[in-house]
Design an enzyme around this catalytic site. Structure first.
Site, PDB file in Angstrom:
ATOM      1  N   SER A 221      10.573  34.433 124.835  1.00  0.00           N
ATOM      2  CA  SER A 221       9.585  35.427 124.450  1.00  0.00           C
ATOM      3  C   SER A 221       8.170  35.039 124.872  1.00  0.00           C
ATOM      4  O   SER A 221       7.846  35.022 126.054  1.00  0.00           O
ATOM      5  CB  SER A 221       9.691  35.672 122.936  1.00  0.00           C
TER       6      SER A 221
ATOM      7  N   ASP B 215       2.612  32.870 138.131  1.00  0.00           N
ATOM      8  CA  ASP B 215       2.085  33.961 138.950  1.00  0.00           C
ATOM      9  C   ASP B 215       0.667  33.670 139.428  1.00  0.00           C
ATOM     10  O   ASP B 215       0.311  33.969 140.577  1.00  0.00           O
ATOM     11  CB  ASP B 215       2.115  35.275 138.164  1.00  0.00           C
TER      12      ASP B 215
ATOM     13  N   LYS C  26      14.399  36.473 126.835  1.00  0.00           N
ATOM     14  CA  LYS C  26      14.117  37.473 125.795  1.00  0.00           C
ATOM     15  C   LYS C  26      12.832  38.204 126.175  1.00  0.00           C
ATOM     16  O   LYS C  26      11.735  37.744 125.905  1.00  0.00           O
ATOM     17  CB  LYS C  26      13.987  36.794 124.442  1.00  0.00           C
TER      18      LYS C  26
END
Length: 688
Positions: A466, A477, A491
């Site tokens: 999560s 990124d 998740k």
């Protein structure tokens, strides 16, 4: 007592028994409240769920199959004829929900109930007759019948259950129980299962049906009865006050899904993910066999007052046979905020060019003291604030880079994931959230300036979930640092809890996406450099759950790149591989993971021959022992004479002699130093 009085007493007793039998055998009927809730569930799923759900005949067939799995997932009670009789219902689940006509599905439950009740009575009769198993011959028992065909007759099921009974008796006998103890324990097991079955009421049946309905859509959507709705989730109640473990059903067993960092179970060091709990006992009293018991019933047995002790009979995740269980004790407690606070240390790495210092910050969860924050207190605790202090402390000690350890971090407050990313970037987006209508909300860090802009590595594992995945994905990124470890949990969905006229629905309403546009759902975050893991992704993780939503993408957002780690990945991976082959613990992890995988593939059945069973188990344990002793010999540790769960191996001080997982942290620090060196060389070579 007069004959008349005696006759009257007997008649009254007979009437009471008939009444009790009538209650036990009466077919449960859906209540008006449940019929109303069924229609509300249908509306919520059609118009509120993240996925585009059509409650049509195609979906209905999936839900019907799911209902059969919920009732009899091991194909051990119902026959082909039973299933065929109710097969016309397979395209009626949608209509039943929309119209509230649930009676036919309650009737299917009743058929299962009758078959199960008869079967447990049959088992108890076999015990009454006395067990005369010789544990020889060539019989074997299939371990998992989830994909097995339905039995053609009750005689076929008799043969299956005779083998199951024989296996249960053999398992206990191998555990050094005499014949009387074996029969006593088996009687307790089957009487307990029969009693729990007979206590099933309309609310239980409705819950099973709704579990099938929601479970056919995604694993995180579900119906909570008024009793279950006292808390957000049964598992969360256990995690916050109890032993600090998240549990999930796994066939006939209850499995440890994860441990709450700082909780009693983790502190005790006696449970690990994928361990199976087969018995629960209080500090005093008998151990209750919980094989076949419902998850919520097991949870209730484990819960208890703070400071009290619960005893668990546990089959370790790495055990090759159910006979290898062990009893552990855990003192119940409440998980406190300070137990989950970020903390730091300095690792010293010796290299050819001298000694290097790397800072490590462990972040167990994304937390914030909401009460203090809402009260306007200036010094409230939060992950971001605590990590900022740890960064400052590490910088004062002259570290050359930092490793952020997010292993076993199951997530937490989304706002903290956003603000924590902000410590390492100037400002910018952090995560995208797409709702059921396709609208995308963008979250990010709006504060200018970074607290730390030096070399960074993020260490993750399968239990990083999560918010942890949002953080790791953003660092990757942005090119802000490296991500190393094992692929994360996956998740990437958001649930809300909504009231119904009777109970509540936990509904998947949104999905997380990285700023690159990739979802974290199902696949998780793929590390730049992958480490071996003893956690089986087929047992733990989003991809291991039935009907988990798929991975997909949305449009990426604009963001700046802080670095280009991809330029150095080939070199970094090559250096890592060369180090790994010289590290006994790394080689052990790789070899043990491969051995576990092979054993799981090979162990599709167990022998009912005692000698063969013991020989097979001993052969597998000999392989495990050889690997462990190879590791120990290379590290200069004392060798083991027989295989044991290595989490039991402590030195005299009580600390692990050589924690296997510690090597991952040390290697993450080595990779960080490699990356810092390569990046500095690249910048020097390309400077103006």
């Amino acid at each position: 007592m007069s004959p008349l009085a005696h006759t009257g007493r007997s008649m009254a007793l007979l009437a009471a028994l008939l009444l009790a039998a009538g209650v036990a055998l009466a077919q449960p009927e859906p209540t008006d409240a449940q019929r109303q809730v069924a229609t509300e569930m249908a509306e919520s799923l059609r118009y509120g769920h993240y996925a585009d759900i059509s409650l049509d005949d195609g979906w209905s067939r999936q839900a019907f199959e799911r209902y059969l799995d919920v009732l009899d997932g091991q194909r051990a009670f119902l026959t082909q004829q039973d299933v065929a009789e109710f097969l016309p219902l397979e395209e009626q689940v949608d209509d039943a929900l929309l119209d509230g006509e649930l009676a036919p599905f309650f009737a299917l439950y009743q058929r299962y109930h009758e078959r199960a009740e008869t079967r447990f009575e049959w088992l108890l009769t076999r015990l009454d007759e006395g067990l005369d198993f010789t544990f020889d011959g060539q019989q074997r028992l299939e371990v998992d019948r989830e994909d097995a065909p339905w039995a053609v007759s009750h005689e076929t099921l008799d043969e299956l259950w005779m083998r199951r009974l024989k296996n249960a008796a053999l398992t206990l006998a191998i555990s050094d129980q005499d014949a009387e103890q074996v029969e006593t324990n088996l009687r307790q097991r089957y009487e307990g299962q029969l009693n729990r079955l007979r206590q099933t009421n309309e609310e239980d049946v409705f819950g099973l049906l709704m579990a099938a309905v929601t479970g056919s859509i995604d694993p995180h959507t579900g119906y909570l009865s008024p009793r279950q709705g006292e808390s957000f989730d049964i598992q969360m109640r256990l995690s916050l006050e109890g032993i600090g473990a998240l549990l999930q059903a796994d066939g006939e067993y209850v499995k440890v899904a994860s441990l709450v960092t700082g909780g009693p179970a983790e502190r005790a060091g006696v449970l690990e993910p994928a361990d199976r709990i087969i018995g629960v006992g209080q500090e005093d009293g008998e151990m209750v066999n919980v094989v076949g018991m419902r998850l919520d019933a097991v949870v209730e047995l484990i819960r208890g007052p703070k400071g009290s002790v619960v005893r668990l009979d546990v089959v370790p995740a790495q055990a090759v046979d159910m006979t290898r269980s062990k009893e552990v004790q855990i003192t119940r407690d409440t998980v406190k905020l300070e137990d989950q606070a970020a903390q730091s240390e300095v690792i010293e790495i010796e290299r050819d060019d001298g000694q290097h210092r790397v800072g490590v910050i462990t972040v167990p969860t994304f937390y914030v003291d909401f009460d203090a924050w809402q009260a306007g207190e200036e010094d409230y605790r939060s992950t971001t604030r605590d990590v900022a202090q740890e960064i400052e402390a590490l910088q004062s000690q002259g570290v050359e880079g930092m490793v952020l350890d997010l292993r076993n971090n199951g997530g937490g407050a989304l706002q903290e994931a956003n603000s924590l990313i902000g410590l390492f970037i100037d400002r910018g987006p952090t995560v995208q959230v797409r709702d059921a209508r396709g609208r995308i909300s963008l979250y990010g860090d709006t504060e200018t300036g970074a607290v730390y802009d030096g070399p960074l590595t993020v260490l993750v594992n399968r239990l990083s979930a999560s918010a942890s995945e949002i953080f790791a994905g953003a660092i990757q990124d942005y090119g802000r640092g490296l991500v190393v470890g094992t692929p994360t949990f996956g998740k990437g969905t958001v649930q809300t809890l909504n009231d119904l006229s009777h109970g509540e629905i936990k509904l998947t309403r949104a999905k997380f996406y990285r700023i690159s546009g990739e979802s974290t759902q199902h696949r998780g975050v793929e590390p730049d450099i992958i480490f071996p893991s003893l956690i089986d992704p087929d047992l733990i993780g989003e991809s291991s759950l039935d009907n988990a939503l798929d991975w997909d993408t949305v449009r990426s957002v604009q963001y700046r790149e802080y670095g280009e780690p991809w330029r150095f990945l080939e070199t970094l991976r090559d250096r890592h591989r060369r180090r790994a082959v010289t590290q006994p613990n790394f080689r052990y992890l790789e070899q043990r993971a491969e051995l576990n995988r092979r054993m799981r593939e090979e162990t599709t059945s167990v022998s009912l021959n005692r000698e063969v069973r013991q020989a097979e188990t001993e052969a597998q344990e000999a392989e495990q022992l050889a690997l462990e002793n190879q590791r120990r010999e290379e590290l200069g540790l004392e060798l083991l004479e027989e295989w044991t769960d290595t989490r039991d191996e402590k030195d005299e001080s009580g600390d692990d002699e050589e924690p296997v997982e510690r090597v991952k942290l040390q290697e993450a620090a080595q990779i960080l130093l490699d990356y810092a060196q390569l990046e500095n060389n690249f910048r020097f070579a390309h400077r103006d």
